[in-house]
Structures are given as structure tokens and as C-alpha cells.
Design a protein around this motif. Structure first.
Motif, PDB file in Angstrom:
ATOM      1  N   MET A 118      29.517  10.119   9.364  1.00  0.00           N
ATOM      2  CA  MET A 118      30.600   9.391  10.020  1.00  0.00           C
ATOM      3  C   MET A 118      30.417   9.377  11.533  1.00  0.00           C
ATOM      4  O   MET A 118      30.653   8.357  12.195  1.00  0.00           O
ATOM      5  CB  MET A 118      31.952  10.004   9.657  1.00  0.00           C
ATOM      6  N   GLY A 119      29.991  10.502  12.100  1.00  0.00           N
ATOM      7  CA  GLY A 119      29.743  10.540  13.535  1.00  0.00           C
ATOM      8  C   GLY A 119      28.663   9.555  13.931  1.00  0.00           C
ATOM      9  O   GLY A 119      28.780   8.833  14.943  1.00  0.00           O
ATOM     10  N   ALA A 120      27.609   9.494  13.134  1.00  0.00           N
ATOM     11  CA  ALA A 120      26.511   8.573  13.419  1.00  0.00           C
ATOM     12  C   ALA A 120      26.957   7.118  13.288  1.00  0.00           C
ATOM     13  O   ALA A 120      26.634   6.270  14.131  1.00  0.00           O
ATOM     14  CB  ALA A 120      25.351   8.858  12.459  1.00  0.00           C
ATOM     15  N   VAL A 121      27.728   6.819  12.241  1.00  0.00           N
ATOM     16  CA  VAL A 121      28.180   5.435  12.037  1.00  0.00           C
ATOM     17  C   VAL A 121      29.135   4.993  13.133  1.00  0.00           C
ATOM     18  O   VAL A 121      29.044   3.862  13.641  1.00  0.00           O
ATOM     19  CB  VAL A 121      28.859   5.311  10.643  1.00  0.00           C
ATOM     20  N   ILE A 122      30.063   5.873  13.521  1.00  0.00           N
ATOM     21  CA  ILE A 122      31.008   5.522  14.600  1.00  0.00           C
ATOM     22  C   ILE A 122      30.254   5.220  15.886  1.00  0.00           C
ATOM     23  O   ILE A 122      30.580   4.281  16.618  1.00  0.00           O
ATOM     24  CB  ILE A 122      32.020   6.664  14.816  1.00  0.00           C
ATOM     25  N   CYS A 123      29.214   6.014  16.161  1.00  0.00           N
ATOM     26  CA  CYS A 123      28.402   5.792  17.362  1.00  0.00           C
ATOM     27  C   CYS A 123      27.749   4.412  17.325  1.00  0.00           C
ATOM     28  O   CYS A 123      27.839   3.640  18.292  1.00  0.00           O
ATOM     29  CB  CYS A 123      27.346   6.889  17.473  1.00  0.00           C
TER      30      CYS A 123
ATOM     31  N   ILE B  52      36.915  22.294  12.670  1.00  0.00           N
ATOM     32  CA  ILE B  52      36.184  22.493  13.927  1.00  0.00           C
ATOM     33  C   ILE B  52      34.701  22.185  13.713  1.00  0.00           C
ATOM     34  O   ILE B  52      34.049  21.531  14.531  1.00  0.00           O
ATOM     35  CB  ILE B  52      36.384  23.930  14.447  1.00  0.00           C
ATOM     36  N   GLY B  53      34.160  22.653  12.592  1.00  0.00           N
ATOM     37  CA  GLY B  53      32.769  22.351  12.274  1.00  0.00           C
ATOM     38  C   GLY B  53      32.537  20.860  12.100  1.00  0.00           C
ATOM     39  O   GLY B  53      31.515  20.316  12.537  1.00  0.00           O
ATOM     40  N   SER B  54      33.495  20.191  11.477  1.00  0.00           N
ATOM     41  CA  SER B  54      33.385  18.743  11.273  1.00  0.00           C
ATOM     42  C   SER B  54      33.358  18.006  12.613  1.00  0.00           C
ATOM     43  O   SER B  54      32.551  17.090  12.814  1.00  0.00           O
ATOM     44  CB  SER B  54      34.562  18.256  10.419  1.00  0.00           C
ATOM     45  N   MET B  55      34.243  18.403  13.529  1.00  0.00           N
ATOM     46  CA  MET B  55      34.261  17.772  14.860  1.00  0.00           C
ATOM     47  C   MET B  55      32.909  17.935  15.557  1.00  0.00           C
ATOM     48  O   MET B  55      32.339  16.968  16.084  1.00  0.00           O
ATOM     49  CB  MET B  55      35.342  18.424  15.733  1.00  0.00           C
ATOM     50  N   PHE B  56      32.412  19.161  15.551  1.00  0.00           N
ATOM     51  CA  PHE B  56      31.146  19.455  16.236  1.00  0.00           C
ATOM     52  C   PHE B  56      29.995  18.661  15.630  1.00  0.00           C
ATOM     53  O   PHE B  56      29.199  18.041  16.353  1.00  0.00           O
ATOM     54  CB  PHE B  56      30.857  20.960  16.147  1.00  0.00           C
ATOM     55  N   LEU B  57      29.914  18.637  14.298  1.00  0.00           N
ATOM     56  CA  LEU B  57      28.805  17.937  13.644  1.00  0.00           C
ATOM     57  C   LEU B  57      28.885  16.428  13.855  1.00  0.00           C
ATOM     58  O   LEU B  57      27.859  15.762  14.056  1.00  0.00           O
ATOM     59  CB  LEU B  57      28.811  18.253  12.140  1.00  0.00           C
ATOM     60  N   GLY B  58      30.102  15.877  13.820  1.00  0.00           N
ATOM     61  CA  GLY B  58      30.256  14.434  14.023  1.00  0.00           C
ATOM     62  C   GLY B  58      29.831  14.003  15.413  1.00  0.00           C
ATOM     63  O   GLY B  58      29.093  13.023  15.583  1.00  0.00           O
ATOM     64  N   VAL B  59      30.283  14.748  16.422  1.00  0.00           N
ATOM     65  CA  VAL B  59      29.917  14.417  17.800  1.00  0.00           C
ATOM     66  C   VAL B  59      28.412  14.603  18.019  1.00  0.00           C
ATOM     67  O   VAL B  59      27.754  13.783  18.672  1.00  0.00           O
ATOM     68  CB  VAL B  59      30.733  15.288  18.789  1.00  0.00           C
TER      69      VAL B  59
ATOM     70  N   ILE C 168      22.682  12.283  18.466  1.00  0.00           N
ATOM     71  CA  ILE C 168      21.318  12.191  17.919  1.00  0.00           C
ATOM     72  C   ILE C 168      20.977  10.752  17.523  1.00  0.00           C
ATOM     73  O   ILE C 168      19.915  10.227  17.886  1.00  0.00           O
ATOM     74  CB  ILE C 168      21.174  13.141  16.710  1.00  0.00           C
ATOM     75  N   ILE C 169      21.888  10.099  16.790  1.00  0.00           N
ATOM     76  CA  ILE C 169      21.587   8.738  16.344  1.00  0.00           C
ATOM     77  C   ILE C 169      21.581   7.759  17.520  1.00  0.00           C
ATOM     78  O   ILE C 169      20.816   6.782  17.522  1.00  0.00           O
ATOM     79  CB  ILE C 169      22.608   8.289  15.264  1.00  0.00           C
ATOM     80  N   GLY C 170      22.420   8.040  18.523  1.00  0.00           N
ATOM     81  CA  GLY C 170      22.429   7.179  19.712  1.00  0.00           C
ATOM     82  C   GLY C 170      21.095   7.207  20.432  1.00  0.00           C
ATOM     83  O   GLY C 170      20.596   6.168  20.894  1.00  0.00           O
ATOM     84  N   GLU C 171      20.496   8.382  20.504  1.00  0.00           N
ATOM     85  CA  GLU C 171      19.195   8.520  21.165  1.00  0.00           C
ATOM     86  C   GLU C 171      18.080   7.932  20.292  1.00  0.00           C
ATOM     87  O   GLU C 171      17.216   7.195  20.786  1.00  0.00           O
ATOM     88  CB  GLU C 171      18.920  10.004  21.433  1.00  0.00           C
ATOM     89  N   LEU C 172      18.116   8.241  18.989  1.00  0.00           N
ATOM     90  CA  LEU C 172      17.059   7.763  18.091  1.00  0.00           C
ATOM     91  C   LEU C 172      17.082   6.243  17.941  1.00  0.00           C
ATOM     92  O   LEU C 172      16.028   5.600  17.862  1.00  0.00           O
ATOM     93  CB  LEU C 172      17.209   8.416  16.708  1.00  0.00           C
TER      94      LEU C 172
END
Length: 246
Positions: free
Chosen positions: A53-58, A148-155, A160-164
Motif C-alpha cells: 500500500m505504501g508503494a502504491v500510494i507513492c 506502528i510497524g505498518s506506518m513505518f513499513l508503508g512509508v 524505496i519504490i519512489g527511488e527504484l
């Protein structure tokens, strides 16, 4: 009128559940077991959903920014806000209602139809406190850590996906996730999470505890537990957002 019957019976069950445990040592042992079943065994699905979800939102946010007037760091800002304010504290509990809530309703419902709960009552054991209280306490403790883990992993996944994908450099992304950061938003998310944890477990336990019939009714109780938990999460989410953020 049926709804008032269920509300009244729910609060009567909670009053019985929140009595002082008869054996604290046994209570803590059950609570640790439930922390493992409810929280630790859910880490995988929470991590997987948060990363994607973090990657897709980005990627979606970057795709919407076509105007040069909108700064690139908006991508990081949007990912952070979405993960902290809504996805982690609301969508993850909705998913947990399906996974954890159905398990709790099925487990307690099966114990009801096989008369194991009746046996506990006959032996003088507070069956509601024995079966439900450790689950509620365990969920209230472990859910905030999952969120908290979900927030950290999503961000992190967004960075990572933004850079890749070459849509936003990490430096700009970092500016976005730091921009106008308000620590109360994290507190707001954890308050919602704690309330949702109580809703999921108590509502599911209620449906399981009052199951009547056979295996078919256990499945029916499990479905009802998930549906009512999600409805209550949505309604409570609206109320808490209105109360805490406006």
C-alpha cells in the motif's frame, strides 16, 4: 427493538468479562498466548499489506502530480499522511476484523455448542472472564505495535519504490515525510487503534459466546462478528475523527 436487546446483552457480557481474574498467574499465561495468536501471527499479513500500500500510494500520488507548481516532496507528505491517518489505524483493523474476529467467534462459538462453556460455568469458573478478558487485554496491548510497524513499513516502501521507479529522489521524499509533521496525529492513530482492537475482540466474542445450534450457526456467528465489527469500526472512525481532529 432487537438492536436494544443485543446492546443490553453485550454490556451485561462485558460487565461479567471485566471482573477481577480469579487466578492472575493463569490470566497472564492466557494473555501471552493470545498476544501470540492475535498479534505475532498477524505480523506477516500486516507487513505485506503495508509494504504494497505504501508503494502504491507513492506511485499514484506521483502520477497525479503533473503541474510543476506542485513540489515533488508532496509525494512523501501524502504517503506519510495516508499511512498514519487512515490506512494503518483503520484499514489494517478492518482486515484484522476478518482474520482475528472470525477466529475468535468460531473458537468461542464452537466451545458454546460443544458445551465446554457450560462446563466452565458449572465448575464455578467465570467463563466470560476466562475466555474473553485475556483476548481483549492482549489485543489492546499488541494492536498499537502492529499499527506502528505498518506506518513505518508503508512509508519506507514508498521511499524505496519512489527511488527504484525514478519518480522521486529519496532526499525529496524525506523532506515530504518531515514536512509539517504533527506528533498528535500518531497519538490520534493509536487512540483509534486501541478502540478498534476492543471493538473487534468484544463484538466477535459476543457473537461466539451466544451461539446456539450447531456447526452451521458457528459459521453464521463468525460472519456476523466480522460484519458488525467492520460497521462499528467505520462509525467509530467517523466519530473519533470528528472528535479528535476538528
Amino acid at each position: 427493538m432487537q438492536i436494544f436487546f443485543h446492546i443490553g446483552r453485550f454490556f451485561l457480557l462485558m460487565r461479567t468479562t471485566f471482573r477481577r481474574p480469579e487466578k492472575w498467574k493463569l490470566f497472564f499465561r492466557l494473555m501471552v498466548t493470545e498476544i501470540d495468536k492475535i498479534g505475532v501471527q498477524s505480523v506477516g499479513i500486516v507487513a505485506l499489506l503495508s509494504l504494497f500500500m505504501g508503494a502504491v500510494i507513492c506511485l499514484q500520488t506521483a502520477a497525479q502530480i503533473e503541474s510543476g507548481w506542485i513540489p515533488l516532496y508532496t509525494v512523501g507528505f501524502t504517503v506519510r499522511q495516508t499511512m498514519i491517518l487512515e490506512f494503518a489505524p483503520t484499514i489494517i483493523p478492518v482486515i484484522m476484523a476478518g482474520k482475528v474476529g472470525s477466529n475468535i467467534a468460531s473458537e468461542i462459538g464452537t466451545m458454546r455448542i460443544t458445551e465446554q462453556i457450560d462446563a466452565l460455568d458449572i465448575m464455578g469458573v467465570n467463563s466470560a472472564g476466562y475466555l474473553i478478558l485475556p483476548k481483549i487485554v492482549a489485543s489492546v496491548i499488541i494492536f498499537p505495535f502492529l499499527i506502528i510497524g505498518s506506518m513505518f513499513l508503508g512509508v519506507t516502501a514508498g521511499a524505496i519504490i519512489g527511488e527504484l521507479a525514478n519518480v522521486i529522489p529519496v532526499a525529496d521524499y524525506e523532506v515530504g515525510i518531515q514536512y509539517d509533521f504533527n506528533t498528535f496525529q500518531v497519538a490520534y492513530a493509536l487512540i483509534k487503534t486501541t478502540v478498534f482492537a476492543f471493538i473487534i475482540v468484544s463484538v466477535s466474542a459476543y457473537h461466539g459466546y451466544h451461539t446456539k445450534g450447531g456447526a452451521l450457526e458457528v459459521g453464521h456467528s463468525s460472519t456476523q462478528a466480522v460484519v458488525y465489527s467492520i460497521v462499528l469500526i467505520m462509525v467509530t472512525n467517523l466519530l473519533l475523527t470528528q472528535l479528535l481532529l476538528t
